[in-house]
Design a protein around this motif. Structure first.
Motif, PDB file in Angstrom:
ATOM      1  N   HIS A  74       5.223  10.045   5.007  1.00  0.00           N
ATOM      2  CA  HIS A  74       4.585   9.274   5.694  1.00  0.00           C
ATOM      3  C   HIS A  74       5.654   8.667   7.044  1.00  0.00           C
ATOM      4  CE1 HIS A  74       1.492   9.214   3.044  1.00  0.00           C
ATOM      5  NE2 HIS A  74       2.209   8.749   1.939  1.00  0.00           N
ATOM      6  N   LYS A 108      -4.709   6.244  10.349  1.00  0.00           N
ATOM      7  CA  LYS A 108      -5.042   5.672   8.951  1.00  0.00           C
ATOM      8  C   LYS A 108      -3.942   5.530   8.054  1.00  0.00           C
ATOM      9  CE  LYS A 108      -7.744   7.791   5.262  1.00  0.00           C
ATOM     10  NZ  LYS A 108      -8.270   8.993   4.724  1.00  0.00           N
ATOM     11  N   THR A 109      -2.887   6.503   8.097  1.00  0.00           N
ATOM     12  CA  THR A 109      -1.665   6.381   7.408  1.00  0.00           C
ATOM     13  C   THR A 109      -0.886   5.300   7.844  1.00  0.00           C
ATOM     14  OG1 THR A 109      -1.372   8.908   7.399  1.00  0.00           O
ATOM     15  CG2 THR A 109       0.539   7.662   6.726  1.00  0.00           C
ATOM     16  N   LYS A 111      -2.120   2.293   8.972  1.00  0.00           N
ATOM     17  CA  LYS A 111      -2.664   1.300   8.343  1.00  0.00           C
ATOM     18  C   LYS A 111      -2.450   1.048   6.817  1.00  0.00           C
ATOM     19  CE  LYS A 111      -5.437  -0.092  12.185  1.00  0.00           C
ATOM     20  NZ  LYS A 111      -5.111  -1.302  12.871  1.00  0.00           N
ATOM     21  N   LYS A 112      -2.663   2.263   6.123  1.00  0.00           N
ATOM     22  CA  LYS A 112      -2.119   2.253   4.984  1.00  0.00           C
ATOM     23  C   LYS A 112      -0.926   1.672   4.475  1.00  0.00           C
ATOM     24  CE  LYS A 112      -1.561   5.614   1.736  1.00  0.00           C
ATOM     25  NZ  LYS A 112      -1.630   7.168   1.287  1.00  0.00           N
ATOM     26  N   GLU A 115      -0.538  -2.217   5.061  1.00  0.00           N
ATOM     27  CA  GLU A 115      -1.689  -2.549   3.891  1.00  0.00           C
ATOM     28  C   GLU A 115      -0.166  -2.736   2.462  1.00  0.00           C
ATOM     29  OE1 GLU A 115      -4.915  -1.398   2.118  1.00  0.00           O
ATOM     30  OE2 GLU A 115      -5.886  -1.360   4.213  1.00  0.00           O
ATOM     31  N   GLN A 116       0.081  -1.630   2.202  1.00  0.00           N
ATOM     32  CA  GLN A 116       1.026  -1.583   1.274  1.00  0.00           C
ATOM     33  C   GLN A 116       2.271  -2.586   1.610  1.00  0.00           C
ATOM     34  OE1 GLN A 116       2.103   2.681   1.109  1.00  0.00           O
ATOM     35  NE2 GLN A 116       0.512   3.039  -0.358  1.00  0.00           N
TER      36      GLN A 116
END
Length: 159
Positions: A74, A108-109, A111-112, A115-116
């Protein structure tokens, strides 16, 4: 690593196997050939031979490398670009590799990851420290300043 002495004829099958195992950049292959005790002229000839037989392709390497680092680790585009520069990959190939990462997947990655990271920061009460930790994390992952700034700016509004 101890220097091994191979003739060019002995080195070619070994280096072909080395290239066939996984994508390699030119610099890695050159280093390996020099470790075989070969001279510059021989190394250059073998590199040309490998390119001719499609064992070595810098553009293909860059695309695979960038895609892998993005999907698995990522990494952001800045970090991928720096890593490819360290591997002495041409700017043309770097640009081409980064274009292969689709914007929708990239966001998308990103944002993920946000969040994490926010889940790990739930116990942090000081909003400035929380913002700083998120910002540092995203920048270390290699995401662009503008993207990070927008996301960090949303923190005060979430609480």
């Amino acid at each position: 690593m101890a220097l091994q002495n191979f003739t060019p004829d002995q080195a070619i099958p070994k280096i072909k196997q080395y290239c066939a195992y996984q994508e390699r950049c030119h610099a890695e292959v050159k280093d390996k050939l020099y470790s075989f005790g070969l001279h510059r002229k021989e190394v250059d000839e073998i590199i040309a031979h490998l390119i001719g037989e499609n064992y070595l392709n810098e553009e293909r390497f860059a695309i695979h490398y960038a895609g892998g680092k993005f999907r698995i680790k990522h990494w952001g585009k800045n970090k991928i670009k720096q890593a490819l520069k360290q591997k002495q990959v041409s700017d043309y190939c770097i640009k081409k590799a980064l274009k292969e990462i689709h914007d929708a997947d990239y966001i998308k990655t990103f944002k993920k990851l946000v969040e994490q990271k926010m889940k790990t920061l739930t116990s942090e009460k000081n909003i400035f420290i929380k913002k700083k930790k998120l910002q540092n994390f995203l920048l270390m992952k290699g995401y662009e300043n503008d993207l990070v700034r927008v996301e960090v700016g949303k923190i005060g509004k979430r609480v």
